[in-house]
Motif scaffolding. Structure first.
Motif, mmCIF file in Angstrom:
data_model
loop_
_atom_site.group_PDB
_atom_site.id
_atom_site.type_symbol
_atom_site.label_atom_id
_atom_site.label_comp_id
_atom_site.label_asym_id
_atom_site.label_seq_id
_atom_site.Cartn_x
_atom_site.Cartn_y
_atom_site.Cartn_z
ATOM 1 N N PHE A 64 35.011 54.920 39.839
ATOM 2 C CA PHE A 64 35.714 54.212 40.907
ATOM 3 C C PHE A 64 37.037 54.890 41.189
ATOM 4 C CE2 PHE A 64 38.142 50.251 42.293
ATOM 5 C CZ PHE A 64 37.617 50.280 43.568
ATOM 6 N N ILE A 65 37.395 54.982 42.471
ATOM 7 C CA ILE A 65 38.628 55.627 42.917
ATOM 8 C C ILE A 65 39.421 54.597 43.714
ATOM 9 C CG2 ILE A 65 39.591 57.493 44.328
ATOM 10 C CD1 ILE A 65 36.665 58.798 43.936
ATOM 11 N N ASP A 66 40.627 54.237 43.244
ATOM 12 C CA ASP A 66 41.411 53.188 43.898
ATOM 13 C C ASP A 66 42.894 53.495 43.734
ATOM 14 O OD1 ASP A 66 42.722 50.450 44.324
ATOM 15 O OD2 ASP A 66 40.621 49.922 44.639
ATOM 16 N N ASP A 67 43.696 53.086 44.715
ATOM 17 C CA ASP A 67 45.137 53.333 44.653
ATOM 18 C C ASP A 67 45.882 52.274 43.860
ATOM 19 O OD1 ASP A 67 46.739 51.488 47.118
ATOM 20 O OD2 ASP A 67 44.561 51.488 46.934
ATOM 21 N N SER A 68 45.223 51.160 43.516
ATOM 22 C CA SER A 68 45.878 50.069 42.799
ATOM 23 C C SER A 68 45.565 50.146 41.308
ATOM 24 C CB SER A 68 45.388 48.718 43.344
ATOM 25 O OG SER A 68 45.690 47.673 42.441
ATOM 26 N N PRO A 69 46.591 50.256 40.458
ATOM 27 C CA PRO A 69 46.330 50.261 39.014
ATOM 28 C C PRO A 69 45.567 49.024 38.545
ATOM 29 C CG PRO A 69 48.562 51.022 39.447
ATOM 30 C CD PRO A 69 48.023 50.520 40.754
ATOM 31 N N ALA A 70 45.861 47.860 39.131
ATOM 32 C CA ALA A 70 45.158 46.638 38.730
ATOM 33 C C ALA A 70 43.673 46.734 39.046
ATOM 34 C CB ALA A 70 45.770 45.425 39.427
ATOM 35 N N VAL B 163 41.953 49.529 39.321
ATOM 36 C CA VAL B 163 41.409 50.535 38.404
ATOM 37 C C VAL B 163 41.081 49.884 37.065
ATOM 38 C CG1 VAL B 163 42.007 52.582 37.049
ATOM 39 C CG2 VAL B 163 42.486 52.523 39.504
ATOM 40 N N GLU B 164 42.005 49.070 36.569
ATOM 41 C CA GLU B 164 41.771 48.387 35.292
ATOM 42 C C GLU B 164 40.628 47.383 35.418
ATOM 43 O OE1 GLU B 164 42.933 49.207 32.356
ATOM 44 O OE2 GLU B 164 43.876 50.865 33.454
ATOM 45 N N GLY B 165 40.515 46.751 36.568
ATOM 46 C CA GLY B 165 39.407 45.829 36.797
ATOM 47 C C GLY B 165 38.064 46.523 36.714
ATOM 48 N N ALA B 166 37.996 47.717 37.281
ATOM 49 C CA ALA B 166 36.752 48.491 37.219
ATOM 50 C C ALA B 166 36.436 48.882 35.782
ATOM 51 C CB ALA B 166 36.869 49.730 38.096
ATOM 52 N N ARG B 167 37.448 49.298 35.052
ATOM 53 C CA ARG B 167 37.226 49.679 33.646
ATOM 54 C C ARG B 167 36.760 48.479 32.824
ATOM 55 N NH1 ARG B 167 42.715 53.379 33.416
ATOM 56 N NH2 ARG B 167 41.789 55.276 34.341
ATOM 57 N N ALA B 168 37.319 47.308 33.114
ATOM 58 C CA ALA B 168 36.897 46.101 32.402
ATOM 59 C C ALA B 168 35.445 45.750 32.707
ATOM 60 C CB ALA B 168 37.809 44.930 32.770
ATOM 61 N N ALA B 169 34.960 46.183 33.872
ATOM 62 C CA ALA B 169 33.559 45.961 34.251
ATOM 63 C C ALA B 169 32.635 47.042 33.713
ATOM 64 C CB ALA B 169 33.447 45.882 35.780
ATOM 65 N N SER C 84 35.085 42.732 50.568
ATOM 66 C CA SER C 84 35.484 41.487 49.911
ATOM 67 C C SER C 84 35.351 40.284 50.838
ATOM 68 C CB SER C 84 36.915 41.598 49.391
ATOM 69 O OG SER C 84 37.832 41.769 50.475
ATOM 70 N N GLY C 85 35.702 40.458 52.109
ATOM 71 C CA GLY C 85 35.618 39.358 53.052
ATOM 72 C C GLY C 85 34.205 38.864 53.268
ATOM 73 N N ASP C 86 33.214 39.714 52.997
ATOM 74 C CA ASP C 86 31.809 39.318 53.130
ATOM 75 C C ASP C 86 31.307 38.560 51.912
ATOM 76 O OD1 ASP C 86 31.800 40.697 55.546
ATOM 77 O OD2 ASP C 86 30.773 42.461 54.736
ATOM 78 N N VAL C 87 31.811 38.927 50.731
ATOM 79 C CA VAL C 87 31.273 38.342 49.496
ATOM 80 C C VAL C 87 32.162 37.237 48.922
ATOM 81 C CG1 VAL C 87 29.984 40.421 48.930
ATOM 82 C CG2 VAL C 87 32.299 40.165 48.034
ATOM 83 N N GLY C 88 33.390 37.091 49.450
ATOM 84 C CA GLY C 88 34.236 35.979 49.066
ATOM 85 C C GLY C 88 34.998 36.138 47.767
ATOM 86 N N VAL C 89 35.061 37.350 47.242
ATOM 87 C CA VAL C 89 35.873 37.643 46.061
ATOM 88 C C VAL C 89 36.579 38.972 46.298
ATOM 89 C CG1 VAL C 89 34.575 36.324 44.350
ATOM 90 C CG2 VAL C 89 33.879 38.670 44.889
ATOM 91 N N ILE C 90 37.702 39.170 45.600
ATOM 92 C CA ILE C 90 38.493 40.376 45.809
ATOM 93 C C ILE C 90 38.713 41.102 44.491
ATOM 94 C CG2 ILE C 90 39.677 39.488 47.868
ATOM 95 C CD1 ILE C 90 42.091 38.855 46.042
ATOM 96 N N LYS C 91 38.942 42.405 44.603
ATOM 97 C CA LYS C 91 39.418 43.148 43.442
ATOM 98 C C LYS C 91 40.804 42.627 43.058
ATOM 99 C CE LYS C 91 39.193 46.809 45.925
ATOM 100 N NZ LYS C 91 39.419 48.192 46.427
ATOM 101 N N PRO C 92 41.116 42.528 41.774
ATOM 102 C CA PRO C 92 40.360 43.032 40.626
ATOM 103 C C PRO C 92 39.478 41.990 39.942
ATOM 104 C CG PRO C 92 42.568 42.498 39.918
ATOM 105 C CD PRO C 92 42.497 42.152 41.385
#
Length: 205
Positions: free
Chosen positions: A167-173, A175-181, A138-146
């Motif tokens: 996608f495998i992530d410990d944050s529910p938010a 995870v939902e961001g990935a599903r929305a994508a 994220s620090g390279d591309v300037g945007v963060i999950k989610p």
């Protein structure tokens, strides 16, 4: 779901592959529990730290806080200065699964909220962070999950098919961001559940 439904596996890093806990060094730096809690709630907060994940320079981040909290300058600078202690070890059981997926021929990449410089430091310390096909930091591309943009950037960078990506992530938010994508995603709470989730999805290794 058949085995061929998932062609790409994407791992988060913090609290999935690496342990992270800022209280480890600060339990020494600020021994009093109440004082330490106040410091993290009011000075070096989560919201402050996440801006470094978004690409803000540590020097700028420190100076912003020191201007507001000059009496805490030493402890503010101690956050970056002792960052290596906050990441003491890998989750070896998760790393075993990741490496097994790679060995068995799966396309494995990583997508992480991480400051650019601390990620490179982590790569030097933990070899497995160099073993996937690549990583979006994220620090390279300037945007963060989610935020949707980081998932789309990862898809573009690695030519992934979203509907065939897990996608495998410990944050529910996140995870939902990935599903929305348009990705498949599972919430990581431990290697045993991850192994079970992969089996259910037909991802063998």
């Amino acid at each position: 779901m058949t085995q061929s439904s998932i062609n790409h596996v994407v791992f988060d890093i913090g609290r999935v592959l690496l342990h992270y806990d800022p209280h480890i060094p600060f339990s020494r730096i600020i021994p009093d529990e109440d004082d330490r809690r106040w410091f993290f709630e009011n000075v070096c907060t989560h919201d402050w730290n996440v801006e470094q994940d978004r690409g803000r320079d540590w020097k700028e981040a420190e100076e912003l806080l020191i201007e507001v909290h000059p009496d805490h300058e030493e402890n503010i600078r101690a956050f970056r200065g002792n960052w290596h202690e906050m990441v003491p070890h890998a989750y070896e059981d998760s790393v075993v699964i990741m490496r097994a997926l790679i060995r068995s021929g799966h396309d494995v990449t990583m997508l992480t909220n991480f400051a650019s410089d601390t990620f490179r430091e982590a790569q030097e310390r933990f070899d497995f962070l160099n073993e996937t096909r690549g990583v979006t930091v994220s620090g390279d591309v300037g945007v963060i999950k989610p935020q949707r943009e980081i998932y789309d950037a990862h898809v573009t960078s690695f030519a992934l098919e979203p509907s065939a990506t897990l996608f495998i992530d410990d944050s529910p938010a996140n995870v939902e961001g990935a599903r929305a994508a348009g990705w498949h995603a599972v919430h990581f709470i431990g290697a045993d559940k991850l192994a079970s989730d992969l089996e259910k999805l037909g991802v063998t290794y």
